[in-house]
Design an enzyme around this catalytic site. Structure first.
Site, PDB file in Angstrom:
ATOM      1  N   GLU A 177       0.853  -1.019   0.152  1.00  0.00           N
ATOM      2  CA  GLU A 177       0.083  -0.331   0.175  1.00  0.00           C
ATOM      3  C   GLU A 177       0.912   1.286   0.174  1.00  0.00           C
ATOM      4  O   GLU A 177       1.009   2.150   1.121  1.00  0.00           O
ATOM      5  CB  GLU A 177      -0.973   0.141   1.448  1.00  0.00           C
ATOM      6  CG  GLU A 177      -1.903   1.357   1.459  1.00  0.00           C
ATOM      7  CD  GLU A 177      -2.366   0.813   2.201  1.00  0.00           C
ATOM      8  OE1 GLU A 177      -2.712   0.483   3.920  1.00  0.00           O
ATOM      9  OE2 GLU A 177      -3.301   1.922   2.863  1.00  0.00           O
ATOM     10  N   LYS A 219      -2.091  -1.991  -2.935  1.00  0.00           N
ATOM     11  CA  LYS A 219      -3.439  -1.234  -2.386  1.00  0.00           C
ATOM     12  C   LYS A 219      -2.739   0.262  -2.501  1.00  0.00           C
ATOM     13  O   LYS A 219      -2.687   0.888  -2.403  1.00  0.00           O
ATOM     14  CB  LYS A 219      -3.819  -1.776  -1.294  1.00  0.00           C
ATOM     15  CG  LYS A 219      -4.354  -0.811  -0.206  1.00  0.00           C
ATOM     16  CD  LYS A 219      -4.904  -1.372   0.973  1.00  0.00           C
ATOM     17  CE  LYS A 219      -5.489  -0.802   1.480  1.00  0.00           C
ATOM     18  NZ  LYS A 219      -6.120  -1.074   2.790  1.00  0.00           N
TER      19      LYS A 219
HETATM   20  P1  13P Z   1      -9.278   4.151   3.860  1.00  0.00           P
HETATM   21  O1  13P Z   1      -9.519   3.028   3.244  1.00  0.00           O
HETATM   22  O2  13P Z   1     -10.085   4.735   4.947  1.00  0.00           O
HETATM   23  O3  13P Z   1      -8.255   4.900   3.300  1.00  0.00           O
HETATM   24  O4  13P Z   1      -8.411   2.334   4.716  1.00  0.00           O
HETATM   25  C1  13P Z   1      -7.550   1.385   4.016  1.00  0.00           C
HETATM   26  C2  13P Z   1      -6.052   1.223   5.009  1.00  0.00           C
HETATM   27  O5  13P Z   1      -5.929   0.173   4.974  1.00  0.00           O
HETATM   28  C3  13P Z   1      -5.400   2.432   5.646  1.00  0.00           C
HETATM   29  O6  13P Z   1      -4.169   2.031   5.179  1.00  0.00           O
END
Ligand code: 13P
Length: 359
Positions: A177, A219
């Site tokens: 991510e 992500k």
């Molecule tokens: P959000 O979809 O609220 O941004 O959260 C996703 C997430 O895993 C943040 O690390």
């Protein structure tokens, strides 16, 4: 030789039009969200809230996996069933956030570096034993004057590579991510340029550190104008910019992209995901899915308010939001689907108000 099981798991995460539900808020983030609604900030209220989510009837129809936090994966339902086991029982793959947070980066004002590599091999082995089959690591990049710097991008991409290689060694799918934040007045174009640069650096590290692309999930953020930018592009323009960025940077072997919501409203996040699938799904080498936290949970948390009488209404709201995103994966999200959701939410809130007036 058989393909490693994590490759099969990566495929399952984005199969059947489903996506991930992020319930991996750290204790301090979860407490902040509770504080907004006056909910007591204790381990027990956090446990009750996560039990509400994990026990939501029908959740597995739209959700393939749920990302837990260290505290949560060690907690149980009221009847003693560990949350990870409860999820597996309803066909949802348990995952775990394994970074230990984004900290101020030395000598780089306004920038952050994500920590958590020390001892990670042992932690991953323990989480695997507890039932987790995928993990998550979040790196954050703010857009501002001269930032993100090359140093911040490279350091975070390198850490993502080390994390991803360790995950695959332990049999877990790394969900990587790299989040370019939407805070600020920057344009969509700037967000696109920064996101491209970040994703290029990330995939160079995946290659250098021998991460199997078939066994990871990306992500990312969507390519969006900053939240205070005067020009806010349409859903279609966001869809175009995001898909263009991914086509330029993400190798075709990666089986799935699961977007974070990053502070967008639930409706907008669904509409933008829908726009991408509607326009490009048939031409893309991979699934475009979701891994939303706030964009799925927010209505449910508001309805729950820490009151056991609201559990069912909150679960219905959670399920509706998850279904909206499943529809968005098929390019079938529209006002009717959302209308059902609104009707439902309005109904749940008016029930609450009735319950409140009877108290
Ligand atoms: P959000 O979809 O609220 O941004 O959260 C996703 C997430 O895993 C943040 O690390």
């Amino acid at each position: 030789m058989n393909a490693p099981e994590f490759i099969d798991t990566a495929g399952k995460i984005v199969a059947d039009g489903k996506g991930l539900l992020a319930i991996d808020e750290s204790t301090s983030t979860c407490n902040k969200r509770f504080a907004k609604w006056g909910i007591p900030q204790t381990a027990e209220t956090r446990r009750k809230y996560r039990e509400l989510i994990v026990s939501t009837p029908g959740l597995g129809e739209s959700i393939s996996g749920a990302i837990l936090y260290d505290e949560t994966i060690r907690q149980q339902k009221n009847d003693g069933t560990p949350f990870a086991k409860a999820l597996i029982g309803v066909g949802i793959i348990p995952g775990i956030k394994v970074d230990t947070g984004a900290k101020e980066m030395a000598a780089c004002p306004g920038e952050k570096i994500t920590e958590g590599l020390d001892g990670l091999r042992a932690r991953l082995a323990e989480y695997f034993q507890m039932g987790a089959r995928f993990a998550k690591w979040r790196a954050v990049f703010a857009i501002g004057d001269g930032i993100p710097s090359q140093g911040c991008i490279e350091a975070n991409a390198h850490a993502l590579g080390r994390y991803a290689a360790l995950c695959q060694e332990a049999g877990l799918v790394p969900v990587i991510e790299p989040e370019v934040l939407m805070d600020g007045a920057h344009t969509l174009r700037t967000c696109g340029e920064v996101t491209e640069e970040v994703l290029r650096a990330v995939f160079i590290q995946m290659h250098l550190q021998r991460v199997k692309l078939e066994g990871l999930i990306l992500k990312p953020n969507m390519v969006l104008p900053g939240s205070t930018c005067p020009k806010q592009e349409t859903v279609d323009e966001v869809a175009d910019a995001t898909v263009r960025c991914l086509l330029r940077t993400v190798p075709a072997a990666v089986p799935g992209v699961a977007f974070l919501s990053g502070g967008q409203t639930g409706e907008l996040a669904s509409a933008r995901l829908n726009g991408m699938n509607l326009r490009f799904k048939s031409r893309l080498p991979r699934a475009l899915a979701f891994s939303f936290g706030r964009a799925i949970q927010e209505p449910a948390l508001e309805i729950w308010h820490g009151d056991p009488r609201n559990v069912q209404a909150a679960q219905q709201a959670l399920c509706h939001r998850a279904r909206c995103n499943r529809a968005a994966r098929r390019g079938e999200y529209n006002a009717t689907v959302e209308g059902d959701h609104r009707k439902h939410t309005a109904h749940a809130i008016s029930d609450l108000e009735l319950a409140g007036s009877a108290r």
